[in-house]
Design a protein around this motif. Structure first.
Motif, PDB file in Angstrom:
ATOM      1  N   VAL A  39       0.841  -1.208   0.000  1.00 51.53           N
ATOM      2  CA  VAL A  39       0.000   0.000   0.000  1.00 51.53           C
ATOM      3  C   VAL A  39       0.871   1.251   0.000  1.00 51.53           C
ATOM      4  CG1 VAL A  39      -1.652   1.329   1.380  1.00 51.53           C
ATOM      5  CG2 VAL A  39      -1.981  -1.128   1.069  1.00 51.53           C
ATOM      6  N   GLY A  40       1.989   1.191   0.721  1.00 50.23           N
ATOM      7  CA  GLY A  40       2.870   2.353   0.875  1.00 50.23           C
ATOM      8  C   GLY A  40       2.782   2.870   2.299  1.00 50.23           C
ATOM      9  N   ILE A  41       3.905   2.884   2.989  1.00 49.12           N
ATOM     10  CA  ILE A  41       3.905   3.283   4.398  1.00 49.12           C
ATOM     11  C   ILE A  41       3.546   4.765   4.536  1.00 49.12           C
ATOM     12  CG2 ILE A  41       5.390   3.509   6.454  1.00 49.12           C
ATOM     13  CD1 ILE A  41       6.769   0.865   5.158  1.00 49.12           C
ATOM     14  N   ASP A  42       3.922   5.576   3.544  1.00 43.91           N
ATOM     15  CA  ASP A  42       3.534   6.995   3.573  1.00 43.91           C
ATOM     16  C   ASP A  42       2.022   7.152   3.447  1.00 43.91           C
ATOM     17  OD1 ASP A  42       3.764   5.937   0.995  1.00 43.91           O
ATOM     18  OD2 ASP A  42       4.250   7.863   0.079  1.00 43.91           O
ATOM     19  N   THR A  43       1.397   6.298   2.631  1.00 48.57           N
ATOM     20  CA  THR A  43      -0.072   6.339   2.485  1.00 48.57           C
ATOM     21  C   THR A  43      -0.742   5.991   3.807  1.00 48.57           C
ATOM     22  OG1 THR A  43       0.134   5.699   0.168  1.00 48.57           O
ATOM     23  CG2 THR A  43      -2.025   5.405   1.184  1.00 48.57           C
ATOM     24  N   MET A  44      -0.242   4.935   4.445  1.00 50.22           N
ATOM     25  CA  MET A  44      -0.785   4.515   5.737  1.00 50.22           C
ATOM     26  C   MET A  44      -0.647   5.637   6.777  1.00 50.22           C
ATOM     27  SD  MET A  44       0.503   1.291   8.036  1.00 50.22           S
ATOM     28  CE  MET A  44       2.056   2.088   8.464  1.00 50.22           C
ATOM     29  N   VAL A  45       0.518   6.278   6.794  1.00 50.70           N
ATOM     30  CA  VAL A  45       0.768   7.370   7.751  1.00 50.70           C
ATOM     31  C   VAL A  45      -0.152   8.550   7.458  1.00 50.70           C
ATOM     32  CG1 VAL A  45       2.474   9.104   8.440  1.00 50.70           C
ATOM     33  CG2 VAL A  45       3.130   6.693   8.290  1.00 50.70           C
ATOM     34  N   HIS A  46      -0.357   8.843   6.163  1.00 50.86           N
ATOM     35  CA  HIS A  46      -1.233   9.954   5.775  1.00 50.86           C
ATOM     36  C   HIS A  46      -2.655   9.742   6.313  1.00 50.86           C
ATOM     37  CE1 HIS A  46      -3.089  13.073   3.306  1.00 50.86           C
ATOM     38  NE2 HIS A  46      -3.948  12.159   2.861  1.00 50.86           N
TER      39      HIS A  46
ATOM     40  N   ALA B  43      -3.551   7.703   8.794  1.00 48.79           N
ATOM     41  CA  ALA B  43      -3.503   7.705  10.270  1.00 48.79           C
ATOM     42  C   ALA B  43      -3.427   9.120  10.808  1.00 48.79           C
ATOM     43  CB  ALA B  43      -2.304   6.885  10.746  1.00 48.79           C
ATOM     44  N   ASN B  44      -2.616   9.976  10.172  1.00 52.76           N
ATOM     45  CA  ASN B  44      -2.509  11.372  10.619  1.00 52.76           C
ATOM     46  C   ASN B  44      -3.828  12.112  10.453  1.00 52.76           C
ATOM     47  OD1 ASN B  44       0.167  11.106  11.345  1.00 52.76           O
ATOM     48  ND2 ASN B  44       0.979  11.936   9.433  1.00 52.76           N
ATOM     49  N   GLY B  45      -4.505  11.806   9.332  1.00 51.18           N
ATOM     50  CA  GLY B  45      -5.809  12.419   9.097  1.00 51.18           C
ATOM     51  C   GLY B  45      -6.806  12.035  10.173  1.00 51.18           C
ATOM     52  N   LEU B  46      -6.787  10.770  10.567  1.00 50.51           N
ATOM     53  CA  LEU B  46      -7.684  10.304  11.629  1.00 50.51           C
ATOM     54  C   LEU B  46      -7.300  10.940  12.970  1.00 50.51           C
ATOM     55  CD1 LEU B  46      -8.108   6.590  10.559  1.00 50.51           C
ATOM     56  CD2 LEU B  46      -9.965   8.218  10.917  1.00 50.51           C
ATOM     57  N   SER B  47      -6.014  10.968  13.254  1.00 55.77           N
ATOM     58  CA  SER B  47      -5.543  11.533  14.526  1.00 55.77           C
ATOM     59  C   SER B  47      -6.027  12.980  14.690  1.00 55.77           C
ATOM     60  CB  SER B  47      -4.012  11.480  14.563  1.00 55.77           C
ATOM     61  OG  SER B  47      -3.533  12.044  15.761  1.00 55.77           O
ATOM     62  N   ALA B  48      -6.044  13.729  13.569  1.00 54.56           N
ATOM     63  CA  ALA B  48      -6.430  15.140  13.625  1.00 54.56           C
ATOM     64  C   ALA B  48      -7.937  15.349  13.614  1.00 54.56           C
ATOM     65  CB  ALA B  48      -5.809  15.868  12.431  1.00 54.56           C
ATOM     66  N   ASN B  49      -8.691  14.342  13.107  1.00 56.06           N
ATOM     67  CA  ASN B  49     -10.119  14.583  12.850  1.00 56.06           C
ATOM     68  C   ASN B  49     -11.094  13.737  13.666  1.00 56.06           C
ATOM     69  OD1 ASN B  49      -9.954  16.633  10.700  1.00 56.06           O
ATOM     70  ND2 ASN B  49      -8.866  15.017   9.579  1.00 56.06           N
ATOM     71  N   VAL B  50     -10.590  12.969  14.641  1.00 52.68           N
ATOM     72  CA  VAL B  50     -11.519  12.194  15.489  1.00 52.68           C
ATOM     73  C   VAL B  50     -11.267  12.529  16.971  1.00 52.68           C
ATOM     74  CG1 VAL B  50     -11.985  10.312  13.877  1.00 52.68           C
ATOM     75  CG2 VAL B  50      -9.953  10.191  15.299  1.00 52.68           C
ATOM     76  N   PRO B  51     -11.497  13.781  17.353  1.00 52.02           N
ATOM     77  CA  PRO B  51     -11.176  14.209  18.730  1.00 52.02           C
ATOM     78  C   PRO B  51     -11.938  13.449  19.807  1.00 52.02           C
ATOM     79  CG  PRO B  51     -12.531  15.851  17.598  1.00 52.02           C
ATOM     80  CD  PRO B  51     -12.102  14.876  16.564  1.00 52.02           C
ATOM     81  N   ASP B  52     -13.115  12.932  19.478  1.00 51.87           N
ATOM     82  CA  ASP B  52     -13.928  12.248  20.493  1.00 51.87           C
ATOM     83  C   ASP B  52     -13.757  10.732  20.479  1.00 51.87           C
ATOM     84  OD1 ASP B  52     -14.988  14.723  21.238  1.00 51.87           O
ATOM     85  OD2 ASP B  52     -16.509  14.610  19.652  1.00 51.87           O
ATOM     86  N   ASP B  53     -12.856  10.235  19.632  1.00 49.58           N
ATOM     87  CA  ASP B  53     -12.627   8.791  19.535  1.00 49.58           C
ATOM     88  C   ASP B  53     -11.875   8.315  20.768  1.00 49.58           C
ATOM     89  OD1 ASP B  53     -11.461   6.230  18.835  1.00 49.58           O
ATOM     90  OD2 ASP B  53     -11.910   6.687  16.744  1.00 49.58           O
ATOM     91  N   GLU B  54     -12.413   7.280  21.430  1.00 47.50           N
ATOM     92  CA  GLU B  54     -11.785   6.803  22.677  1.00 47.50           C
ATOM     93  C   GLU B  54     -10.390   6.218  22.441  1.00 47.50           C
ATOM     94  OE1 GLU B  54     -13.905   3.064  21.157  1.00 47.50           O
ATOM     95  OE2 GLU B  54     -14.202   5.239  21.102  1.00 47.50           O
TER      96      GLU B  54
ATOM     97  N   VAL C 282       9.672   6.680   7.407  1.00 48.36           N
ATOM     98  CA  VAL C 282       9.236   7.658   6.396  1.00 48.36           C
ATOM     99  C   VAL C 282      10.351   8.670   6.138  1.00 48.36           C
ATOM    100  CG1 VAL C 282       7.562   9.480   5.871  1.00 48.36           C
ATOM    101  CG2 VAL C 282       6.783   7.348   6.929  1.00 48.36           C
ATOM    102  N   ALA C 283      11.013   9.113   7.206  1.00 52.37           N
ATOM    103  CA  ALA C 283      12.128  10.062   7.058  1.00 52.37           C
ATOM    104  C   ALA C 283      13.259   9.452   6.233  1.00 52.37           C
ATOM    105  CB  ALA C 283      12.640  10.484   8.436  1.00 52.37           C
ATOM    106  N   ASN C 284      13.473   8.138   6.355  1.00 51.16           N
ATOM    107  CA  ASN C 284      14.518   7.444   5.595  1.00 51.16           C
ATOM    108  C   ASN C 284      14.092   7.094   4.174  1.00 51.16           C
ATOM    109  OD1 ASN C 284      16.101   7.462   7.867  1.00 51.16           O
ATOM    110  ND2 ASN C 284      15.772   5.313   8.415  1.00 51.16           N
ATOM    111  N   ASN C 285      12.815   7.423   3.846  1.00 51.78           N
ATOM    112  CA  ASN C 285      12.228   7.057   2.553  1.00 51.78           C
ATOM    113  C   ASN C 285      12.111   5.536   2.385  1.00 51.78           C
ATOM    114  OD1 ASN C 285      10.988   8.052   0.156  1.00 51.78           O
ATOM    115  ND2 ASN C 285      12.757   7.391  -1.030  1.00 51.78           N
ATOM    116  N   TRP C 286      11.920   4.833   3.507  1.00 47.88           N
ATOM    117  CA  TRP C 286      11.648   3.398   3.465  1.00 47.88           C
ATOM    118  C   TRP C 286      10.123   3.235   3.407  1.00 47.88           C
ATOM    119  CZ3 TRP C 286      15.169   1.659   8.165  1.00 47.88           C
ATOM    120  CH2 TRP C 286      16.522   1.930   7.835  1.00 47.88           C
TER     121      TRP C 286
END
Length: 792
Positions: free
Chosen positions: A249-256, A258-269, A284-288
């Motif tokens: 899938v691509g680790i950058d895609t997965m992180v993207h 996950a980051n979107g969820l982290s920022a947009n689900v404030p009430d998620d337990e 990701v920083a190493n481009n792996w």
């Protein structure tokens, strides 16, 4: 409106990886496609230059593997263009799908342009996976908003079945209903109604699952290989499991995501889980980034010309040789075929594997239950999204059911998590499971009404899992015969890989006998991963090694007789293959009255790979079909060569449509169904139709025109020239000569009419002679030991 809506032409805006492949899948089902993208910077004035980006993207998609298109010629249904010159053409389209870059401002600009040219009532959807759907429609007209919603395909669109439909408050209900129906019936998807919440259903649950595993690995030190062993086929998940899937899938895609969820689900337990662990950020920083960058959780390198596989140590971030791992509990479940039974053992295990399953899945069960009604009002939609989008055999609630709902609630609480209140209310009401089967239909627990309801859209499906318990009329160790209603019975195989051995041959004969005595017709289909991987070569190998050739002759003759009985029974026999239909599985289909094939069909006569020729009527049938074609005035030797090469090169179709091109399926007789759920119902319908139209038992053929020496010479010359060019081995030449001998009807001096029995005898004799060859036995052994084709 929805009843009259017909999709003849679709515009796909954006030709990236997703856009080009969505275009291909619409072309797969016969729809005309307009694929548009931006004009490249500094493009010349000519059309070719202005369309370079879209044309290159489509060409790359068509060359990619696995192919996004059923048949290369279907690409002619796709016309390309650009946003500046060709946007007015969307006025002729029934559906406009936006697949541009994931930026709200760019999407809004595209939709502003769309509104200038679309005709009233045209569907407009976005394939976004992360941007709120309602924001994209802001500022648009009422008619636009009424016909606009999200339509989220999963990548690759041809192969992954999930299709999420995400309406807004303005979307007309009939538009939503149409898309849900069209996606299932015509695109062959599992369609799921989702809410306009971050990551919708599939990615919300799927990314939660992956992130919880990443944090568990960070905390416990469990290795990449151990997790992939635990989260693969043993629990009904794909072979790529967790980390190999992430690499693809691509680790950058997965992180993207996950980051979107982290920022947009404030009430998620569980919102803290969406914060990526430190080791992932360093990767990701190493481009792996996984497969696209050449390394991720795994990497592959050539050492002295041999591929070496390495896995990442998550603590040191160093690669080490990939290790095979074992767990005591997994060893004990090797003999347990049924997934639900296997899971009970795994979750009860007192080892590292059991600890992992309890920690990960009890948390997942609680999380999924707490997402209702936030992301979905019905529990079955969450399971369907995980089945179709992530390839899980069972979703969270199905897994929970397998373990026992009430007992698992206590176990979840013991792990420190709490299911949603509706689960306690369900148990309190006396309902003990999330699903149950009644009258051959699967029902789900509806939270709002506190009652069981049939899963919408499944009324037209026949699912053997749901009818087998009450409608089985006969079974043995490898087959089951089920009454599927209206005088039609179904035969299913359930051997390993649905291979054909003695128990399957017995089952086929029994099914035909029962159908001839008391029923109108027979369908041969199953719900396994594959229709059939062919004959049981292990049995053939053992007999050949022991030189029990009289017994082997009897076994091959019994198989030939059974296959011929399929052709010459007094009732119609329909084969309904899916996925792999190889060797004997292909021969079975060749002799059915009609084949109702799933579009994803990998069909072929592959016996050459194990040093043999098709011995269950396959070679005979190719000679027969060649004879029928020759009567239509074709060039004889050209047709002979094509049939010879199809078997000699063990060609396997990459779709049902390609199976027609290779001669495995017959035009005008056989048919293709894109929706896997509808294959059995369609096969039953065709069987009933043949029976009620007055099925006439066929007469054995004695008029097969074979070409004799002229074709035999062609086969010999072709094989020898391939040997001279070092393309094939001497043993390949020997097999090719046997094949040519049977296909040409032996060394007859001139074209002659022969019978099917004559050809079957030639075929069986050649098959047995090859079984006596040491190099053939070496090839069979290589397949049995390691699944590798040996070219000796």
């Amino acid at each position: 409106m929805s009843a009259k809506r017909i999709i003849k032409k679709v515009a796909v805006l954006g030709s990236g990886v997703m856009g080009s492949r969505i275009a291909c899948h619409f072309a797969n089902i016969g729809v005309q496609v307009l694929l548009l993208d931006i004009v490249p910077k500094d493009a010349a004035a000519d059309k070719r230059s202005r369309n370079k980006l879209v044309d290159d993207a489509l060409a790359a998609a068509l060359k990619s593997s696995p192919s996004p298109i059923y048949l290369k010629s279907f690409a002619q249904r796709i016309n390309t263009g650009n946003f500046e010159d060709d946007m007015p053409k969307i006025a002729d389209c029934d559906w406009v799908i936006e697949v541009v870059v994931e930026r709200l401002d760019i999407k809004q600009t595209v939709f502003e342009n769309v509104e200038k040219f679309r005709k009233q009532g045209t569907l407009i959807t976005s394939n976004t996976s992360g941007i709120p759907i309602h924001l994209m429609a802001e500022g648009r007209s009422d008619d636009f908003k009424k016909h606009f919603c999200g339509s989220h395909f999963f990548n690759p669109p041809r192969y992954l079945k999930l299709f999420e439909v995400i309406p807004t408050a303005d979307t007309l209900p009939e538009v939503t209903d149409f898309l849900l129906s069209y996606g299932e019936k015509f695109l062959g998807k599992t369609t799921v109604l989702a809410k306009d919440t971050p990551a919708f259903i599939g990615n919300r649950i799927g990314v939660f699952s992956i992130m919880s595993i990443l944090h568990y690995a960070d905390k416990t030190g469990i290795s990449v290989e151990e997790i992939d062993k635990l989260t693969g086929p043993v629990i009904g998940h794909p072979k790529s499991a967790t980390f190999r899937t992430s690499d693809v899938v691509g680790i950058d895609t997965m992180v993207h995501v996950a980051n979107g969820l982290s920022a947009n689900v404030p009430d998620d337990e569980a919102k803290d889980l969406f914060v990526v662990p430190g080791f992932v950020s360093k990767m990701v920083a190493n481009n792996w980034l996984g497969s696209k960058s050449g390394q991720g959780f795994y990497k592959k390198e050539k050492v002295d010309g041999v591929n070496q596989f390495y896995a990442l140590d998550l603590k040191t971030l160093e690669y080490k040789s990939s290790q095979k791992v074992k767990f005591p509990s997994l060893e004990t479940t090797k003999t347990i075929d049924k997934l639900s039974d296997r899971m009970k053992v795994l979750f009860a295990a007192q080892d590292k594997a059991g600890d992992f399953y309890r920690a990960i899945f009890y948390q997942l069960f609680a999380y999924a239950s707490n997402r209702i009604p936030e992301i979905s009002d019905q529990l079955y939609k969450i399971d369907a999204a995980m089945n179709a989008g992530f390839g899980w055999e069972t979703g969270p609630f199905e897994k929970w059911d397998a373990l026992g709902v009430e007992d698992t609630v206590k176990a979840i609480e013991a792990e420190g998590y709490k299911p949603a209140q509706w689960v306690y209310d369900m148990l309190q009401s006396g309902a003990a499971s999330f699903y149950k089967v009644e009258n051959g239909k699967r029902l789900y627990y509806d939270i709002a009404s506190k009652s069981y309801k049939i899963i919408p859209g499944t009324e037209d499906f026949i699912q053997l899992d749901n009818v087998r318990t009450t409608n089985t009329i006969w079974k043995n160790s490898g087959t089951t015969i089920t009454d599927i209603g209206d005088g039609i019975i179904n035969l299913e195989f359930h051997t390993k890989m649905n291979t054909i051995g003695g128990e399957v041959i017995e089952g086929i004969n029994k099914a035909i006998t029962l159908a001839e005595q008391s029923y109108k017709g027979l369908v041969i289909s199953n719900e396994g991963a594959n229709f059939s991987a062919g004959a049981n070569v292990g049995m053939i190998f053992m007999m050949a090694v022991e030189q029990e050739f009289d017994e082997l002759n009897m076994v091959i003759k019994a198989f030939q007789n059974t296959i011929m009985r399929i052709r010459y029974s007094s009732i119609p026999v329909i084969a309904a293959p899916h996925q792999m239909a190889l060797g004997g599985g292909c021969e079975l289909c060749l002799h059915a009255d009609k084949v109702v094939a799933h579009a994803e069909l990998y069909m072929g006569l592959v016996e050459f790979g194990v040093g043999l020729i098709p011995g269950g009527g396959g070679t005979k049938e190719f000679a027969l079909r060649l004879s029928d074609e020759l009567q239509e005035g074709d060039i004889e030797l050209n047709n002979f060569r094509d049939r010879f090469l199809t078997i000699g090169q063990a060609k396997v179709s990459t779709s049902a449509y390609e199976a027609f091109e290779l001669g495995y399926l017959k035009k005008g007789r056989d048919m293709v169904v894109v929706s896997r759920n509808r294959v059995l119902a369609e096969a039953k319908k065709q069987c009933l139709l043949m029976a009620e139209e007055g099925y006439v038992q066929p007469v054995k053929r004695t008029d097969i025109r074979v070409l004799g020496k002229q074709a035999l010479g062609l086969g010999y010359v072709g094989a020898n020239s391939m040997l001279s060019g070092n393309y094939i081995s001497e043993h390949d030449v020997k097999i090719s000569q046997k094949l040519a001998y049977v296909l040409s009807g032996a060394d007859l001096s001139q074209p002659t009419l022969v019978s099917e029995d004559y050809l079957l005898n030639l075929e069986r004799e050649a098959f047995l002679q090859l079984c006596a060859e040491r190099k053939t036995l070496e090839r069979i052994q290589s397949i049995l030991k390691g699944g590798k084709v040996l070219r000796n």
